[in-house]
Design a protein around this motif. Structure first.
Motif, PDB file in Angstrom:
ATOM      1  N   TYR A 189     -24.485 102.006  70.834  1.00 44.80           N
ATOM      2  CA  TYR A 189     -24.979 102.585  71.859  1.00 44.80           C
ATOM      3  C   TYR A 189     -25.509 101.679  72.779  1.00 44.80           C
ATOM      4  N   LEU A 190     -26.087 100.341  72.459  1.00 52.99           N
ATOM      5  CA  LEU A 190     -26.476  99.369  73.481  1.00 52.99           C
ATOM      6  C   LEU A 190     -25.539  98.933  74.016  1.00 52.99           C
TER       7      LEU A 190
ATOM      8  N   LEU B 117     -21.479 100.179  80.460  1.00 49.83           N
ATOM      9  CA  LEU B 117     -21.582 101.135  81.550  1.00 49.83           C
ATOM     10  C   LEU B 117     -22.565 100.798  82.499  1.00 49.83           C
ATOM     11  N   ASN B 118     -23.702 100.101  82.559  1.00 48.78           N
ATOM     12  CA  ASN B 118     -24.253  99.492  83.670  1.00 48.78           C
ATOM     13  C   ASN B 118     -23.605  98.419  84.279  1.00 48.78           C
TER      14      ASN B 118
ATOM     15  N   SER C  17     -22.405  99.922  74.592  1.00 51.13           N
ATOM     16  CA  SER C  17     -21.968 100.827  75.649  1.00 51.13           C
ATOM     17  C   SER C  17     -22.732 101.061  76.928  1.00 51.13           C
ATOM     18  N   MET C  18     -24.219 101.006  76.606  1.00 53.72           N
ATOM     19  CA  MET C  18     -24.992 101.194  77.930  1.00 53.72           C
ATOM     20  C   MET C  18     -24.907  99.922  78.906  1.00 53.72           C
TER      21      MET C  18
ATOM     22  N   SER D 225     -26.866 101.899  66.636  1.00 52.89           N
ATOM     23  CA  SER D 225     -27.795 101.512  67.834  1.00 52.89           C
ATOM     24  C   SER D 225     -27.030 100.379  68.521  1.00 52.89           C
TER      25      SER D 225
END
Length: 216
Positions: free
Chosen positions: A26-27, A33-34, A29-30, A23
């Motif tokens: 993933y967070l 990316l944003n 990476s997000m 988790s």
């Protein structure tokens, strides 16, 4: 900080650790990316603020109006300052980890003894010269996760008689000295005629015996 996270993850069940680790990645990476997408949108918007789309033909008069020219210049200045602040912040963080970070308790424990990865109930006395670290239970918290024992106790005050000092030491299986403690060293020399400043020690009837790791 990475070392604290590592100790915390090791103490959790495997399934929970894998779930949290996935988790977090993933967070993270997000978020990255944003940030990348937002930067790309901002660059495109700044580029379209120019009247002339051909880069080779652009000049100081290539903007649609004075407002877009001022916004372009101000945005460039702000981005440059923001990038410089982030760069200096990262440099200072690296310097902190290489200098002041060495004085942090998790780093000192790593330099003093081998970390335990098997859960145990060894009674360990963590001698810490910093009152605040003991008073707010930080020393005991770090020690318990590092040695993987629920019987780690942090203590700073050793202003006591030799008999009291000997009784205190006998209550534990091991003593950890991550940093030199003036009072503890003095009491150790008077009581057991031993001169130790740092290290991991096994408690014996004759005093302290230096070791590299605790026996689980």
């Amino acid at each position: 900080m990475y070392h604290d996270i590592e100790m915390y993850i090791v103490s959790m069940p495997y399934a929970e650790a894998i779930l949290l680790d996935g988790s977090e990645r993933y967070l993270s990476s997000m978020v990255i990316l944003n940030l990348l997408l937002a930067t790309m949108v901002l660059v495109v918007a700044m580029d379209r603020a120019s009247f002339e789309q051909d880069v080779n033909k652009r000049g100081i008069r290539s903007f649609s109006n004075v407002i877009t020219k001022n916004v372009y210049q101000l945005s460039s200045l702000v981005l440059m300052l923001f990038a410089s602040i982030l760069m200096f912040s990262e440099i200072n963080g690296i310097k902190y980890n290489n200098t002041l970070g060495k004085e942090q308790l998790p780093v000192q424990l790593k330099q003093t003894a081998q970390q335990s990865t098997q859960y145990n109930h060894q009674k360990i006395l963590l001698v810490d010269p910093h009152f605040n670290d003991v008073n707010n239970y930080y020393a005991g918290y770090v020690g318990r996760y590092y040695f993987f024992s629920d019987q780690v106790v942090g203590q700073e005050n050793f202003m006591m008689s030799q008999a009291e000092f000997k009784n205190t030491i006998k209550q534990y299986d091991y003593v950890v000295l991550p940093e030199w403690h003036r009072t503890f060293t003095t009491m150790l020399e008077k009581t057991y005629y031993q001169d130790y400043k740092t290290g991991l020690f096994k408690v014996t009837k004759d005093g302290l015996q230096k070791v590299n790791k605790i026996n689980v």
